[in-house]
Design a protein around this motif. Structure first.
Motif, PDB file in Angstrom:
ATOM      1  N   LEU A 139       6.129   4.358   8.084  1.00  0.00           N
ATOM      2  CA  LEU A 139       6.139   4.270   9.087  1.00  0.00           C
ATOM      3  C   LEU A 139       7.477   4.851   9.026  1.00  0.00           C
ATOM      4  CD1 LEU A 139       4.313   4.722  12.030  1.00  0.00           C
ATOM      5  CD2 LEU A 139       4.794   2.090  11.333  1.00  0.00           C
ATOM      6  N   LEU A 140       8.027   3.422   8.983  1.00  0.00           N
ATOM      7  CA  LEU A 140       9.872   3.459   9.925  1.00  0.00           C
ATOM      8  C   LEU A 140      10.900   3.961   9.031  1.00  0.00           C
ATOM      9  CD1 LEU A 140       9.410  -0.595  10.443  1.00  0.00           C
ATOM     10  CD2 LEU A 140       9.488   1.438  11.952  1.00  0.00           C
ATOM     11  N   MET A 141      11.105   4.197   7.687  1.00  0.00           N
ATOM     12  CA  MET A 141      11.851   4.861   6.693  1.00  0.00           C
ATOM     13  C   MET A 141      10.816   6.361   6.713  1.00  0.00           C
ATOM     14  SD  MET A 141      14.127   2.928   6.746  1.00  0.00           S
ATOM     15  CE  MET A 141      15.275   3.762   5.632  1.00  0.00           C
ATOM     16  N   GLY A 142       9.833   7.060   7.339  1.00  0.00           N
ATOM     17  CA  GLY A 142       9.472   8.362   7.482  1.00  0.00           C
ATOM     18  C   GLY A 142       9.836   9.486   5.956  1.00  0.00           C
ATOM     19  N   HIS A 143      10.089   8.277   5.242  1.00  0.00           N
ATOM     20  CA  HIS A 143      10.937   8.948   3.715  1.00  0.00           C
ATOM     21  C   HIS A 143       9.393   9.681   2.944  1.00  0.00           C
ATOM     22  CE1 HIS A 143       8.861   5.911   2.323  1.00  0.00           C
ATOM     23  NE2 HIS A 143       8.900   5.775   1.344  1.00  0.00           N
ATOM     24  N   ALA A 144       8.667   9.486   3.156  1.00  0.00           N
ATOM     25  CA  ALA A 144       7.332   9.782   2.588  1.00  0.00           C
ATOM     26  C   ALA A 144       5.870   9.556   3.378  1.00  0.00           C
ATOM     27  CB  ALA A 144       6.723   9.154   1.763  1.00  0.00           C
ATOM     28  N   PRO A 145       5.056  10.532   3.558  1.00  0.00           N
ATOM     29  CA  PRO A 145       3.654  10.566   4.618  1.00  0.00           C
ATOM     30  C   PRO A 145       2.778   9.822   3.740  1.00  0.00           C
ATOM     31  CG  PRO A 145       3.125  13.138   2.876  1.00  0.00           C
ATOM     32  CD  PRO A 145       4.706  11.352   2.427  1.00  0.00           C
ATOM     33  N   ILE A 146       2.464   9.174   5.086  1.00  0.00           N
ATOM     34  CA  ILE A 146       1.137   7.997   5.040  1.00  0.00           C
ATOM     35  C   ILE A 146      -0.530   8.502   5.426  1.00  0.00           C
ATOM     36  CG2 ILE A 146       0.221   6.286   6.118  1.00  0.00           C
ATOM     37  CD1 ILE A 146       2.465   5.744   7.456  1.00  0.00           C
ATOM     38  N   THR A 147      -0.535   8.741   4.228  1.00  0.00           N
ATOM     39  CA  THR A 147      -2.125   9.493   4.207  1.00  0.00           C
ATOM     40  C   THR A 147      -3.578   8.347   3.509  1.00  0.00           C
ATOM     41  OG1 THR A 147      -1.375  10.295   1.825  1.00  0.00           O
ATOM     42  CG2 THR A 147      -1.122  11.777   3.067  1.00  0.00           C
ATOM     43  N   ARG A 148      -4.672   8.833   3.686  1.00  0.00           N
ATOM     44  CA  ARG A 148      -6.018   8.181   2.888  1.00  0.00           C
ATOM     45  C   ARG A 148      -5.788   8.648   1.577  1.00  0.00           C
ATOM     46  NH1 ARG A 148     -10.924   9.081   5.995  1.00  0.00           N
ATOM     47  NH2 ARG A 148     -10.400   8.728   8.435  1.00  0.00           N
ATOM     48  N   SER A 149      -5.094   9.023   0.285  1.00  0.00           N
ATOM     49  CA  SER A 149      -4.475   8.572  -0.439  1.00  0.00           C
ATOM     50  C   SER A 149      -3.640   7.598  -1.153  1.00  0.00           C
ATOM     51  CB  SER A 149      -4.352  10.037  -1.328  1.00  0.00           C
ATOM     52  OG  SER A 149      -3.049  10.766  -1.077  1.00  0.00           O
ATOM     53  N   PHE A 150      -2.896   7.802  -0.094  1.00  0.00           N
ATOM     54  CA  PHE A 150      -1.809   6.820  -0.224  1.00  0.00           C
ATOM     55  C   PHE A 150      -2.368   6.081  -0.510  1.00  0.00           C
ATOM     56  CE2 PHE A 150       1.315   4.500   1.994  1.00  0.00           C
ATOM     57  CZ  PHE A 150       1.911   3.811   0.980  1.00  0.00           C
ATOM     58  N   VAL A 151      -2.683   5.508   1.116  1.00  0.00           N
ATOM     59  CA  VAL A 151      -4.037   4.030   1.115  1.00  0.00           C
ATOM     60  C   VAL A 151      -4.496   2.719  -0.083  1.00  0.00           C
ATOM     61  CG1 VAL A 151      -5.789   3.028   2.475  1.00  0.00           C
ATOM     62  CG2 VAL A 151      -3.354   4.066   3.655  1.00  0.00           C
ATOM     63  N   ASP A 152      -5.699   4.512  -0.907  1.00  0.00           N
ATOM     64  CA  ASP A 152      -6.408   4.193  -1.642  1.00  0.00           C
ATOM     65  C   ASP A 152      -5.609   3.835  -3.052  1.00  0.00           C
ATOM     66  OD1 ASP A 152      -8.445   4.674  -0.707  1.00  0.00           O
ATOM     67  OD2 ASP A 152      -8.777   7.049  -0.653  1.00  0.00           O
ATOM     68  N   ARG A 153      -4.426   4.585  -3.314  1.00  0.00           N
ATOM     69  CA  ARG A 153      -3.941   4.001  -4.274  1.00  0.00           C
ATOM     70  C   ARG A 153      -3.125   2.879  -3.983  1.00  0.00           C
ATOM     71  NH1 ARG A 153      -1.890   9.398  -3.550  1.00  0.00           N
ATOM     72  NH2 ARG A 153       0.296   8.793  -3.101  1.00  0.00           N
ATOM     73  N   LEU A 154      -3.053   2.257  -2.833  1.00  0.00           N
ATOM     74  CA  LEU A 154      -1.976   1.268  -2.172  1.00  0.00           C
ATOM     75  C   LEU A 154      -2.870   0.190  -2.548  1.00  0.00           C
ATOM     76  CD1 LEU A 154       0.558   0.152  -1.161  1.00  0.00           C
ATOM     77  CD2 LEU A 154      -0.746   0.176   1.591  1.00  0.00           C
ATOM     78  N   VAL A 155      -4.420   0.390  -1.929  1.00  0.00           N
ATOM     79  CA  VAL A 155      -4.951  -0.571  -2.346  1.00  0.00           C
ATOM     80  C   VAL A 155      -5.650  -1.205  -3.151  1.00  0.00           C
ATOM     81  CG1 VAL A 155      -7.722  -1.100  -2.062  1.00  0.00           C
ATOM     82  CG2 VAL A 155      -6.581  -0.181  -0.022  1.00  0.00           C
ATOM     83  N   ASP A 156      -6.032   0.243  -4.531  1.00  0.00           N
ATOM     84  CA  ASP A 156      -5.934  -0.014  -5.885  1.00  0.00           C
ATOM     85  C   ASP A 156      -5.065  -0.908  -6.952  1.00  0.00           C
ATOM     86  OD1 ASP A 156      -8.302   1.151  -5.562  1.00  0.00           O
ATOM     87  OD2 ASP A 156      -7.817   3.381  -6.604  1.00  0.00           O
ATOM     88  N   LEU A 157      -3.929  -0.901  -6.288  1.00  0.00           N
ATOM     89  CA  LEU A 157      -3.198  -1.035  -6.988  1.00  0.00           C
ATOM     90  C   LEU A 157      -2.664  -3.118  -6.632  1.00  0.00           C
ATOM     91  CD1 LEU A 157      -0.266  -1.038  -9.276  1.00  0.00           C
ATOM     92  CD2 LEU A 157       1.174  -0.415  -6.472  1.00  0.00           C
ATOM     93  N   VAL A 158      -3.074  -2.777  -5.036  1.00  0.00           N
ATOM     94  CA  VAL A 158      -2.977  -5.013  -4.963  1.00  0.00           C
ATOM     95  C   VAL A 158      -4.217  -5.260  -5.117  1.00  0.00           C
ATOM     96  CG1 VAL A 158      -2.155  -6.406  -2.592  1.00  0.00           C
ATOM     97  CG2 VAL A 158      -1.136  -4.127  -2.132  1.00  0.00           C
ATOM     98  N   ILE A 159      -5.094  -4.226  -4.941  1.00  0.00           N
ATOM     99  CA  ILE A 159      -6.434  -5.907  -4.583  1.00  0.00           C
ATOM    100  C   ILE A 159      -7.075  -5.114  -6.135  1.00  0.00           C
ATOM    101  CG2 ILE A 159      -8.450  -6.023  -3.515  1.00  0.00           C
ATOM    102  CD1 ILE A 159      -6.826  -4.677  -0.835  1.00  0.00           C
ATOM    103  N   ARG A 160      -7.560  -5.808  -6.819  1.00  0.00           N
ATOM    104  CA  ARG A 160      -7.889  -5.770  -8.216  1.00  0.00           C
ATOM    105  C   ARG A 160     -10.079  -5.593  -7.598  1.00  0.00           C
ATOM    106  NH1 ARG A 160      -5.924 -10.337 -12.029  1.00  0.00           N
ATOM    107  NH2 ARG A 160      -6.097 -11.611  -9.999  1.00  0.00           N
ATOM    108  N   ALA A 161     -10.569  -5.197  -7.796  1.00  0.00           N
ATOM    109  CA  ALA A 161     -11.667  -4.679  -7.278  1.00  0.00           C
ATOM    110  C   ALA A 161     -12.747  -4.975  -8.847  1.00  0.00           C
ATOM    111  CB  ALA A 161     -12.110  -3.093  -7.467  1.00  0.00           C
ATOM    112  N   ARG A 162     -13.156  -6.174  -8.567  1.00  0.00           N
ATOM    113  CA  ARG A 162     -14.419  -6.216  -9.869  1.00  0.00           C
ATOM    114  C   ARG A 162     -15.096  -5.738 -10.171  1.00  0.00           C
ATOM    115  NH1 ARG A 162     -15.407 -12.032 -10.416  1.00  0.00           N
ATOM    116  NH2 ARG A 162     -15.038 -13.214  -9.301  1.00  0.00           N
ATOM    117  N   CYS A 163     -15.683  -4.869 -11.804  1.00  0.00           N
ATOM    118  CA  CYS A 163     -15.877  -4.583 -12.889  1.00  0.00           C
ATOM    119  C   CYS A 163     -17.313  -4.812 -12.755  1.00  0.00           C
ATOM    120  CB  CYS A 163     -15.193  -4.353 -14.237  1.00  0.00           C
ATOM    121  SG  CYS A 163     -13.500  -3.835 -14.621  1.00  0.00           S
ATOM    122  N   THR A 164     -17.837  -3.399 -12.127  1.00  0.00           N
ATOM    123  CA  THR A 164     -19.193  -3.925 -12.171  1.00  0.00           C
ATOM    124  C   THR A 164     -20.054  -3.019 -13.606  1.00  0.00           C
ATOM    125  OG1 THR A 164     -19.623  -1.264 -10.923  1.00  0.00           O
ATOM    126  CG2 THR A 164     -19.634  -3.110  -9.317  1.00  0.00           C
TER     127      THR A 164
END
Length: 198
Positions: A173-198
């Motif tokens: 947001l502050l640097m503006g070097h890359a967009p903030i998109t829903r796909s970026f959020v999804d990749r970030l969540v997958d990287l940071v938060i480990r979902a349990r395997c079902t």
């Protein structure tokens, strides 16, 4: 029969009308989205909302404060929309709403405003206390629900996990070097938060 004194304090001045406040915020939001922060002036807000300049000053001290209030109200409405099926979906929806707010013209204008402000200005405090803290608290609650539902692996440090989620969003947001998109959020969540395997 003596007249009883009222326990209620006397009301001074005209009471604030929520419809007037809503009209001012709607006008400020439209100006912010069309022309950025420089377009949000007291004169332009007054003309668009059909109110006087003193009326606006009864609610806010200056035009940037009105712009910030309009942005915060918009993001609050986005967070409240939709009913995700489970805690993990709700977590993604919360961060998607945040990404949508940041990606919009109003979000970029607010980012520029906050980046240019000193840390102890009223605008910076409003962004930090009303926007960042509110979203962080909501995400913490959703992470705790995900853990309780056994949807994710329990984080070793939930505060650090929140930093890892929000840090990249605010950096982009502050640097503006890359967009903030829903796909970026999804990749970030997958990287940071480990979902349990079902």
């Amino acid at each position: 029969m003596p007249r009883q004194a009222s326990s209620a304090p006397p009301v001074r001045g005209r009471p604030r009308d929520p419809r007037t406040r809503a009209a001012i915020l709607t006008a400020a939001r439209a100006l912010l989205e069309r022309g950025g922060l420089t377009a949000v002036t007291i004169e332009a807000i007054a003309q668009s909302a059909g109110v006087s300049r003193p009326t606006i000053y009864r609610y806010w001290p200056n035009a940037p404060a009105v712009a910030m209030a309009a942005f915060l109200e918009t993001t609050g409405a986005a967070e409240a929309s939709g009913k995700p099926r489970n805690a993990l979906s709700a977590l993604r929806a919360q961060l998607h709403a945040l990404a949508d707010a940041f990606a919009a013209p109003a979000g970029r204008s607010v980012a520029a405003m906050v980046a240019a402000a000193q840390s102890e200005t009223e605008l910076a405090k409003a962004f930090r206390n009303e926007f960042i803290a509110r979203n962080r608290d909501a995400t913490r609650a959703l992470l705790e629900r995900c853990v309780a539902d056994e949807a994710i692996e329990p984080p070793e440090d939930i505060e650090l996990t929140l930093d890892l989620v929000f840090g990249p969003l605010f950096y982009r947001l502050l640097m503006g070097h890359a967009p903030i998109t829903r796909s970026f959020v999804d990749r970030l969540v997958d990287l940071v938060i480990r979902a349990r395997c079902t």
